[in-house]
Each structure stands twice: as C-alpha cells, then as structure tokens.
Write an enzyme that holds these catalytic residues in place. Structure first.
Site, PDB file in Angstrom:
ATOM      1  N   CYS A 130       0.840  -1.197   0.000  1.00  0.00           N
ATOM      2  CA  CYS A 130       0.000   0.000   0.000  1.00  0.00           C
ATOM      3  C   CYS A 130       0.874   1.246   0.000  1.00  0.00           C
ATOM      4  O   CYS A 130       1.413   1.626   1.045  1.00  0.00           O
ATOM      5  CB  CYS A 130      -0.927   0.003   1.214  1.00  0.00           C
ATOM      6  SG  CYS A 130      -2.017   1.438   1.302  1.00  0.00           S
ATOM      7  N   CYS A 133      -0.390   4.131   2.144  1.00  0.00           N
ATOM      8  CA  CYS A 133      -0.249   3.876   3.584  1.00  0.00           C
ATOM      9  C   CYS A 133       1.193   4.109   4.050  1.00  0.00           C
ATOM     10  O   CYS A 133       1.429   4.695   5.102  1.00  0.00           O
ATOM     11  CB  CYS A 133      -0.639   2.437   3.915  1.00  0.00           C
ATOM     12  SG  CYS A 133      -2.293   1.941   3.439  1.00  0.00           S
ATOM     13  N   ASP A 134       2.152   3.623   3.276  1.00  0.00           N
ATOM     14  CA  ASP A 134       3.534   3.552   3.745  1.00  0.00           C
ATOM     15  C   ASP A 134       4.517   4.424   2.972  1.00  0.00           C
ATOM     16  O   ASP A 134       5.686   4.507   3.346  1.00  0.00           O
ATOM     17  CB  ASP A 134       4.018   2.098   3.682  1.00  0.00           C
ATOM     18  CG  ASP A 134       3.149   1.161   4.513  1.00  0.00           C
ATOM     19  OD1 ASP A 134       2.642   1.613   5.561  1.00  0.00           O
ATOM     20  OD2 ASP A 134       2.972  -0.005   4.123  1.00  0.00           O
TER      21      ASP A 134
END
Length: 305
Positions: A130, A133-134
């Site tokens: 992701c 997300c990261d």
C-alpha cells in the site's frame, strides 16, 4: 438469534459491530484467522483522521476493545457459507450454525504476492502492498513499484512526489493501466521504467536493501539497490463461498454501492470486499457504519411487516 452477523474482523467489520451495538442490536463477529485484517502488518498508520501515528496492530486492537466493551460477541471460527431461511439467515462455520436477522460481509481482500524469496520475511520492513499507507516513510529514498496496472501506475506517481527515485518494474513491454498516467510518469525525471523484467528475490538483513531482477528478453540478471518495494500486482477477493447468495463481479468482489446493499435483502457488504474505487482504512470504517445502520433499518422494517 443475533440481530447482526458480521463476517470479517477487519476495520469494516469491527466498525459495523460498534455501530450495531450502539444502536441497541446484538452483534456477533466471525473471524477465521487474525483480528484486524491486513492493517495489522503495517508498523505505522499515519493517514487516519484524528490519529497522528499508531501501529496497525494497536489500531486494530483498539477497535476490537471498543466493540467488545459495547457487547459484541467474537467467534474465532472459519465461515464456510451462508443460507437464507424464511424469516432469518444462517451463518455456517466449520463448527456450527448461527441464526441472524441480517448479515454484513466484511471479508476484505488479500494482496497478491510475488512469491519470491525475502518477500514474507521483509514484509513491513521495506516490503509494502500500500503506497498511500507507507509511502511517506520512504521520503528521499529510492524505491521500486512492481506491477503494470492502474494501481501500480498510481502508486509510482504518488511515490514520485516523495522519493528520490522510483523504479517501475513490469514483466511485459507495455502497461495495462491508464495511458494518461503512463505519459505523466514518462515526464518525471525521478521515475524509471524497467520493462520485460521480473523480481527474483528481495534482499536485506533487517530491512530491504536491494532486488535481484531478471530481464526476460536478454536473460540478464542484475541487482537494484532500493530501500523499499511496493507490490501492486492485484488483490484477491475471498467471496466465492457466498456466490450462491449475493452477486459477485468478474473479479469476485461483492456487487454493492455506497449504500452497501447487496443483491440480497438483509445482506450488506462493507470494506474492501465490495466493488469500489478507493480501498483505505477511512473508507472501510465508513462502509462499516453505513452497513450497520442499514442492517438496523432492515430489521426494523422487517419487524413492521
């Protein structure tokens, strides 16, 4: 008999349990593997409104604690199917059967993995599924994105805003994703396409340090130094066991709109398992709330008949 049976213990399922309990309904949540879903593997979550930073596991446990304190019953059993009865629905597990007035499917998805050495060991330590997300954790570093669809292209474009270099690795000579994104990426100085190439191994001791890649045309192997690899080769829905009850699309996702209603009255789909464009923690939580309130309305309407 339970008011709401929730299949799946990720963010969508636990949010549905919270909203169901707060509406005065008795909810039961089924999870066959790990409470929390995929987010538990993320070391840091920094894109959820109101929470500056939290680990994925802590985020999940906080949700579960909240749901349980409100009265949700959790059952760690694998669901094998559901069936309709005249006035109620039945959730079938490997252990027994449970009667419910309504059902929320929150089965999530699993990311398709590359299946190469080092991938599982370094997941959460430079291997991610992701980018949104990261990606921020790799600001100023060199990273790789693997995939050829729109998700991979979007991930590369997103990462190019933060990372010093983004290698976009694809096994074919052309991308399957949107041509407009390809054109935008071609204009970026810090994005490099590596085509006709597959990742053979992810290397590193404690964190990702490099990739061993293979050019399928020349047969040449080389090593690519990166700090992170973002795998975007598809997501796998896990809804086959419900295909005889609710409509699925060709990818196996449950057909349901923003109202979370499926093709079957009294059965709702929440989170990544349903047809949708954006799959994030925030949208999973939103779906859980919508589905739970819709289930409450269904129960009330059914009681009036």
């Amino acid at each position: 008999m339970y008011d709401i049976g929730i299949i799946g213990g990720g963010t969508a399922g636990m949010t549905a349990a919270i909203y169901g309990q707060r509406a005065g309904k008795q909810t039961v949540l089924f999870e066959g593997t790990t409470i929390g879903g995929q987010i538990t593997s993320s070391p840091n979550v920094e894109n959820y409104p109101g929470i500056a930073s939290v680990s994925g596991s802590e985020f999940s446990m906080n949700l579960m604690d909240q749901a349980v304190k409100l009265g949700t019953q959790t059952i760690m059993e694998q669901v094998t199917g559901i069936r309709e009865e005249a006035d109620y629905k039945v959730i079938v597990t490997t252990e027994k059967e449970y009667e419910c007035k309504s059902i929320i499917l929150a089965t999530g998805v699993t990311h398709r993995h590359l299946g190469v050495p080092g991938e599982e060991r370094l997941t959460g330590a430079g291997v991610s599924y992701c980018a949104t997300c990261d990606g921020m954790f790799f600001r100023g570093r060199e990273v790789a994105v693997v995939g050829g669809g729109s998700t991979a292209l979007q991930d590369a474009e997103f990462l190019s805003n933060y990372c010093s270099k983004v290698y976009l690795i694809h096994r074919r000579d052309e991308f399957r994703g949107e041509d407009q994104i390809v054109k935008r990426l071609q204009e970026k100085e810090n994005v490099e396409f590596i085509l006709n190439t597959t990742v053979q191994e992810i290397r590193g001791e404690q964190m990702v340090e490099s990739l061993r890649v293979l050019n399928k045309v020349t047969g040449e192997e080389s090593e690519l130094a990166v700090s992170g690899i973002f795998v975007a080769v598809g997501q796998i829905a896990q809804n086959e066991k419900f295909a005889d009850v609710v409509q699925l699309d060709e990818g196996g996702f449950i057909v349901a709109g923003e109202d979370c209603k499926t093709s079957e009255a009294g059965i709702y789909a929440a989170g990544d398992c349903r047809t949708k464009e954006v799959r994030q923690l925030t949208t999973a939580a939103a779906d859980g709330a919508v589905a739970a309130l819709a289930a409450c309305k269904y129960i009330a309407d059914f009681a009036e008949k």
